[in-house]
Scaffold this motif. Sequence first.
Motif, short mmCIF file in Angstrom:
data_model
loop_
_atom_site.label_atom_id
_atom_site.label_comp_id
_atom_site.label_asym_id
_atom_site.label_seq_id
_atom_site.Cartn_x
_atom_site.Cartn_y
_atom_site.Cartn_z
N PRO A 337 0.86 -1.26 -0.01
CA PRO A 337 0.03 0.15 0.01
C PRO A 337 0.71 1.19 -0.04
O PRO A 337 1.84 1.33 0.65
CB PRO A 337 -0.56 -0.15 1.41
CG PRO A 337 -0.94 -1.49 1.51
CD PRO A 337 0.28 -2.05 1.05
N MET A 557 -5.01 7.81 2.72
CA MET A 557 -5.55 6.43 2.77
C MET A 557 -6.41 6.43 3.66
O MET A 557 -7.50 5.62 3.86
CB MET A 557 -4.23 5.50 2.65
CG MET A 557 -3.45 5.62 1.45
SD MET A 557 -1.97 4.18 1.38
CE MET A 557 -3.19 2.83 0.95
N LYS A 561 -10.20 4.96 3.25
CA LYS A 561 -10.60 3.88 4.05
C LYS A 561 -11.95 4.14 4.54
O LYS A 561 -12.82 3.20 4.80
CB LYS A 561 -9.47 3.49 5.25
CG LYS A 561 -9.82 2.10 5.82
CD LYS A 561 -8.73 1.64 6.48
CE LYS A 561 -8.88 0.26 7.35
NZ LYS A 561 -10.01 0.09 8.22
N LEU A 566 -11.23 1.55 0.42
CA LEU A 566 -9.86 0.63 0.73
C LEU A 566 -10.46 -0.41 1.79
O LEU A 566 -11.25 0.11 2.60
CB LEU A 566 -8.76 1.41 1.36
CG LEU A 566 -8.22 2.36 0.31
CD1 LEU A 566 -6.76 3.12 1.13
CD2 LEU A 566 -7.57 1.66 -0.60
N LEU A 570 -5.91 -2.29 3.14
CA LEU A 570 -5.38 -1.08 2.06
C LEU A 570 -5.23 -1.17 0.69
O LEU A 570 -4.80 -0.51 0.08
CB LEU A 570 -4.22 -0.22 3.01
CG LEU A 570 -4.23 0.12 4.45
CD1 LEU A 570 -3.09 0.96 4.67
CD2 LEU A 570 -5.54 1.00 4.79
#
Length: 574
Positions: A337, A557, A561, A566, A570
């Motif tokens: 990731p 990220m 998420k 994600l 991830l």
Amino acid sequence: MSTTTDSADPQPARTYGQAIEALNTLQSNAATIEAIRKSGGRLNEYGIPEMIEYLERIGYKPDDLNALNVIHITGTKGKGSTSAFCDSLFRELDPKGEKKVGLYTSPHMVAVRERIRINGLPIAEDVFARYFWEIWDRLGQNASRRFDFTPLRPIYFRFLTLLALHIFLQEGVSATILEVGIGGKYDSTNIVPKPVVTAVSQLGLDHTALLGNTVEEIAVQKAGIFKPGVVALSWKGQPGGSLDKMADVASQVGTRLELVDLHPEIVELDLGLRGDHQRTNASLAVEIMNRFVQSEVGKSEFGKGLELANGTTTSLDDAAPVLQAWQRSGLEKARWPGRCQVVPTKHRFGIEEEGTAAAAASNTNWFLDGAHTVDSLSLCSSWFVQAERESGGSAPGGRRRRMLVFNCTNGRSAPELLGAVLESLEASLEEAAKADEKLTAERVQETLRFPRARAYFDKVVFCTNVTYADGGSASDLTSKTVDANDLASLTVQRELKEAWEELLGGGESNSKSQVLILASIEEAIKLAYEEEPSNATTSSTTNVLVTGSLHLVGGVMAHLKDSNHLDERLLSVL
């Protein structure tokens, strides 16, 4: 000898959230880090003795760590990717998961427990919390220290290193992939007396205040992980005289440096980690794994799996000039990731007319890469141009926007880093134009510096690594390493903006992009999702390159998420 306990140390709570709060108290603040830089941190001769003392205070001897069957990996670029390839290769070697393989790496993208994985999965919150408090309590209860200046508990990364080693020992892993944090010689991971394999990925200039000002000085620090009689590998194409320096260190400690070249078959593979530069990391990973499975511990722990994977009972010592099926699969399935990762997101906008929705799709593609050195940013920029071209652009009749979101660690050179981005973009765009036979038709203004790159992004955003617009960060992403005054005044972001404009000839008008400074990642994400359609049926594609800092990428990220783009690993859900 110090015997103070530093605090009354009341019985702590046992939750994961409170474990993260306690862990964050071990972070060094910006002033401490600057003091280490100025004092010549590369001469920290107390680092390893202190780590061994911490290890003994939690109940282990250094020799106990040999049971972890360690693959120890360092380097300036690619050490994390090489570790990820090795981890994926182990899972193909043992697809049923009968053996446990530990992976310790840094930094994390969203959650601290990502740094400590078993069989590819981050440690669960309850498992992390249970082992965390065991280590926390043992260090608090056994307070005797040789030096008065040794803290009761180690700083953040060192504590996590102890925690990872403790978890892997308690969980009974059969192999451990151990990624160095910074350098090698004085790194907290360098307390394993006898790894199975040691390896150095590509070298470059990074953390010079701690490691040295030349690649040769840095090479000596990286080679500090070599051990007597232990396999020592390095990528063949190292810069300057770094190979000679590493060979000298290897000879001094009682081993021999062996060089790894590009594996010819890897050029043809569709690697799970994107970017042409990953082929060097994949080649190194293959040789690391070859040497591991050929070792006595490799034969003992994974020999059966290797024979099944190869469909043969031939000796593991037999050289295999071609990639086996399990090796090909492992390289193709590898994921890491935040490194050359594309995360597509989709949403719709429109109006309702008598029960019928007149709407258009809006696609925002996040191109995430935590590149943070001159060399890695050059590779990242080339990857973005290539990946965007391969994506096919926007829908017919629609429009495409490009956006750069960038930040860097305080103390790094803004002109050098952004210069690397612009130079690589310009070269990649010129090559693409030639390939498309459009170079003469474009009639670019060659009198301007970076004539193509200056107009490539619609928006260029320099923002902090702060997660939310209210100034807060996710608990796992809380950082004390940035000076609060610099953060409040957006000092680094202003320096980046000035450097960008100066590189393009001075003045914002020469940028050809809208250049913005934002105080949080949340604001940058909202900006990327902004749509100004001319009508409700216009489609739009926005490609956002996020780079310059792994912490910046991690913050993006975290939002992706939270919005269910994600999964727990991830990885993209689309």
